[in-house]
Design a protein around this motif. Structure first.
Motif, short mmCIF file in Angstrom:
data_model
loop_
_atom_site.label_atom_id
_atom_site.label_comp_id
_atom_site.label_asym_id
_atom_site.label_seq_id
_atom_site.Cartn_x
_atom_site.Cartn_y
_atom_site.Cartn_z
N ALA A 181 -20.14 8.90 37.97
CA ALA A 181 -20.39 9.60 39.23
C ALA A 181 -21.44 8.85 40.05
N GLY A 182 -22.43 8.28 39.37
CA GLY A 182 -23.45 7.50 40.07
C GLY A 182 -22.88 6.26 40.72
N TYR A 183 -22.03 5.55 40.00
CA TYR A 183 -21.40 4.35 40.56
C TYR A 183 -20.56 4.70 41.80
N LEU A 184 -19.79 5.78 41.69
CA LEU A 184 -18.94 6.17 42.82
C LEU A 184 -19.77 6.64 44.00
N SER A 185 -20.90 7.29 43.74
CA SER A 185 -21.77 7.76 44.82
C SER A 185 -22.28 6.60 45.67
N LYS A 186 -22.66 5.52 44.99
CA LYS A 186 -23.14 4.33 45.71
C LYS A 186 -22.01 3.70 46.53
N ALA A 187 -20.80 3.69 45.96
CA ALA A 187 -19.67 3.09 46.68
C ALA A 187 -19.30 3.91 47.91
N ILE A 188 -19.37 5.23 47.78
CA ILE A 188 -19.01 6.12 48.89
C ILE A 188 -19.90 5.89 50.10
N THR A 189 -21.17 5.63 49.86
CA THR A 189 -22.11 5.44 50.96
C THR A 189 -22.18 4.00 51.45
N CYS A 190 -21.41 3.13 50.83
CA CYS A 190 -21.37 1.74 51.28
C CYS A 190 -20.77 1.69 52.68
N PRO A 191 -21.35 0.92 53.61
CA PRO A 191 -20.84 0.87 54.99
C PRO A 191 -19.38 0.46 55.09
N ARG A 192 -18.87 -0.29 54.11
CA ARG A 192 -17.49 -0.76 54.17
C ARG A 192 -16.49 0.25 53.61
N SER A 193 -16.97 1.32 52.97
CA SER A 193 -16.07 2.28 52.33
C SER A 193 -15.24 3.04 53.35
N THR A 194 -13.95 3.22 53.04
CA THR A 194 -13.05 3.98 53.91
C THR A 194 -12.57 5.25 53.23
N LEU A 195 -13.14 5.58 52.05
CA LEU A 195 -12.68 6.72 51.27
C LEU A 195 -12.93 8.03 52.01
N LYS A 196 -11.88 8.87 52.08
CA LYS A 196 -11.99 10.16 52.75
C LYS A 196 -11.91 11.33 51.77
N GLU A 197 -11.16 11.16 50.68
CA GLU A 197 -10.97 12.26 49.74
C GLU A 197 -11.17 11.75 48.30
N LEU A 198 -11.93 12.53 47.51
CA LEU A 198 -12.20 12.16 46.12
C LEU A 198 -12.14 13.40 45.24
N SER A 199 -11.39 13.30 44.14
CA SER A 199 -11.36 14.37 43.15
C SER A 199 -11.91 13.84 41.83
N VAL A 200 -12.96 14.50 41.32
CA VAL A 200 -13.54 14.17 40.02
C VAL A 200 -13.56 15.42 39.14
N CYS A 201 -12.60 16.31 39.33
CA CYS A 201 -12.52 17.53 38.52
C CYS A 201 -12.41 17.18 37.04
N ARG A 202 -13.03 18.01 36.21
CA ARG A 202 -12.89 17.90 34.76
C ARG A 202 -13.22 16.48 34.26
#
Length: 298
Positions: A181-202
């Protein structure tokens, strides 16, 4: 789908579609067409240039038929959405992931790919992300119910910092934990990220990781949907997501939790909402010109 079609039926369908120029979508999920049926469809798709959507999830496809379908995608320029989830793979070498990576590096038409219940490990993810880093078309990647842990999430995060196309990532029912979750959090806030939807359920994420994801939602300029149910929703997490929702940063219809209070304590209730499946729809009323493709819905 789920019509007891087997290998012989798949052969008949493949033969009829060899030169077909009108059918846009073929959904065979739940039919046990097996290795033979999968190979017949792969052979057909080398000639067919009209089909845009193919669903063969839970069809008892084996490693050879999965690889044949993936290799076919190197040349086929019409298919935009493919679902090969839940095959019967007995090898632990994940050879198919190597072929999939090579395909994604050169494919420029595929926009939606479902790889759920493939038994994929962190090694497979590492191989897959090599091709994804060079892909410019895929917008929806489904990796649910695999065996992805923190290390796999690390490779996905590195890919998200390079990839300028991916908008939807489904990692539900894996084991990425707080580290992932920490790795993904950093990627999400990266200026180049285009991610709009993320599911990390369970995903066995505790307060540490969920609070990082909440902060990433607050800081991201692109992420609008976040699904977290099935993790450890303790007091600080409940408060953080209540603030995200009440402030309008996270719309109630774009998450799977809803805050409520009892005796001054905030809790989160499950809301039965999830990533849109499929998000890639065919408008059969629109006349197609050449290789005109479907629109990705908003």
């Amino acid at each position: 789908m789920f019509n007891d079609i087997q290998a012989n039926g798949a052969q008949v369908l493949a033969s009829s579609l060899q030169g077909n120029s009108t059918l846009l979508s073929l959904r065979l999920s739940g039919n046990k067409i097996g290795r033979g049926g999968g190979l017949e469809l792969a052979s057909m798709l080398q000639e067919n240039c009209a089909l845009q959507e193919l669903e063969v999830a839970d069809c008892d496809l084996d490693t050879s038929s999965i690889i044949a379908l993936i290799i076919m995608l190197k040349k086929n320029k019409a298919l935009c959405s493919v679902d090969i989830s839940r095959p019967l793979l007995f090898s632990h070498q994940e050879e198919w992931a190597v072929h999939c990576s090579k395909m994604l590096a050169v494919n420029s038409s595929l926009m939606e790919l479902h790889l759920g219940r493939m038994g994929m490990t962190d090694t497979g993810i590492e191989q897959l992300t090599e091709g994804l880093g060079r892909n410019n078309s895929l917008r929806y990647l489904d990796l649910c119910s695999n065996r992805v842990t923190r290390d796999g999430a690390f490779h996905l995060a590195m890919m998200l910092k390079q990839n300028r196309a991916l908008e939807i990532l489904d990692l539900s029912s894996n084991q990425i934990g707080d580290g992932g979750a920490g790795y993904l959090s950093k990627a999400i806030t990266c200026p180049r990220s285009t991610l709009k939807e993320l599911s990390v359920c369970r995903n066995n994420i505790t307060s540490e990781g969920l609070l990082l994801l909440a902060q990433a939602v607050k800081s991201s300029s692109t992420l609008t949907h976040m699904y977290i149910w099935g993790n450890h929703l303790e007091d600080p997490v409940c408060q953080a997501f209540k603030e995200l929702i009440s402030s309008g940063r996270l719309h109630p219809e774009q998450t799977d939790v809803s805050p409520y209070e009892v005796d001054g304590h905030v809790f989160l209730a499950e809301v039965f909402q999830s990533l849109r499946k499929p998000v890639y729809n065919i408008d059969c009323n629109v006349q197609r010109n050449g290789n005109k493709r479907k629109d990705f819905t908003e």
